[in-house]
Design an enzyme around this catalytic site. Structure first.
Site, PDB file in Angstrom:
ATOM      1  CD  GLU A 126      -3.333   3.873  -1.500  1.00 50.51           C
ATOM      2  OE1 GLU A 126      -3.053   5.073  -1.648  1.00 50.51           O
ATOM      3  OE2 GLU A 126      -3.434   3.337  -0.379  1.00 50.51           O
TER       4      GLU A 126
ATOM      5  CB  SER B 170      -5.537   0.129   2.106  1.00 45.63           C
ATOM      6  OG  SER B 170      -5.685   1.302   2.883  1.00 45.63           O
TER       7      SER B 170
ATOM      8  CD  GLU C  46      -2.282   1.425   2.802  1.00 48.55           C
ATOM      9  OE1 GLU C  46      -2.754   2.525   3.124  1.00 48.55           O
ATOM     10  OE2 GLU C  46      -2.214   0.457   3.586  1.00 48.55           O
TER      11      GLU C  46
ATOM     12  CG  ASP D  23      -0.048   7.105  -1.206  1.00 44.45           C
ATOM     13  OD1 ASP D  23      -1.206   7.452  -1.512  1.00 44.45           O
ATOM     14  OD2 ASP D  23       0.777   7.884  -0.696  1.00 44.45           O
TER      15      ASP D  23
END
EC number: 3.1.26.3
Length: 239
Positions: free
Chosen positions: A130, A127, A54, A58
């Protein structure tokens, strides 16, 4: 899709293979363990979960979406581009993209999260999205992530422009509550957790001392926007 609990495992896992997910994504993982890690929430308490992926996802998605918007909206200044990116690179935006491929059906969550409908929570679903994109990046590189994101944005959004994509929910809610109740919403920080580089904030929204919504985000502002969005939906349903 129905999910089941394995007798030898404390977490809920999908009944079917990941083939349908990979088809919807437009990418087949060479290392299925990487895919499984991307779909594993920390509540499972396994050695490998999707938190590290994650973190990488991002950064990757911020770059990919920023470049996509830079080339697509050459007429927009930095301020407008930032607003566009912020509306996509958020829990709400990534949840929308995740649901375009039914990602919620493939998440591995604990039995307690399953009971509380955790696989539908924006904080968990965004999450995982990502993390999934980080997995694609590690195996196939940035160009593949760019291609997937372009396809998903086209599927998830009817129009990709400032007017239709960006919405300041806090402002919209304030205008509505002032008109209906002659008050403005207030926000309260309920919880702050995580290291400095990976903070999570939980906010509550009140209207006339009544709690209307709670939401989590990577910043207070993002969590407040999520709260405002939920409150707007409730007020619309109450009409």
């Amino acid at each position: 899709m129905k999910n089941k609990r394995s007798q030898n495992s404390p977490y809920i896992t999908p009944n079917s293979s990941y083939t349908t997910l990979e088809k919807a994504l437009g990418y087949s993982f060479k290392d299925k363990r990487l895919l499984e890690q991307a779909l594993t929430h920390k509540s499972c308490k396994l050695a490998l979960n999707n938190e590290r992926l994650e973190f990488l996802g991002d950064a990757v998605l911020g770059l990919v979406i920023g470049e996509l918007l830079y080339h697509k909206f050459y007429q927009y200044d930095e301020g407008k581009l930032s607003k566009l990116r912020a509306s996509i690179v958020s829990a709400h935006g990534f949840t929308k993209l995740a649901k375009a491929i039914a990602l919620q059906d493939y998440l591995r969550v604990s039995s307690s999260e399953e009971i509380s409908n955790g696989r539908e929570k924006p904080s968990i679903l965004s999450s995982a999205f990502e993390a999934l994109m980080a997995g694609v990046y590690l195996e196939a590189g940035l160009a593949k992530v760019q291609k997937i994101m372009q396809n998903l944005l086209n599927r998830a959004y009817k129009r990709l422009d400032l007017e239709h994509l960006f919405m300041d929910y806090k402002t919209a809610l304030q205008e509505l509550t002032q008109a209906q109740f002659c008050v403005i919403p207030t926000y309260q920080l309920l919880k702050e957790k995580g290291p400095d580089h990976h903070k999570e904030f939980e906010m509550a929204l009140y209207i006339q001392d009544k709690m209307y919504a709670t939401a989590k985000g990577k910043s207070k502002k993002e969590a407040e926007q999520q709260c405002a969005y939920q409150a707007l939906q409730k007020l619309k349903e109450a009409k």
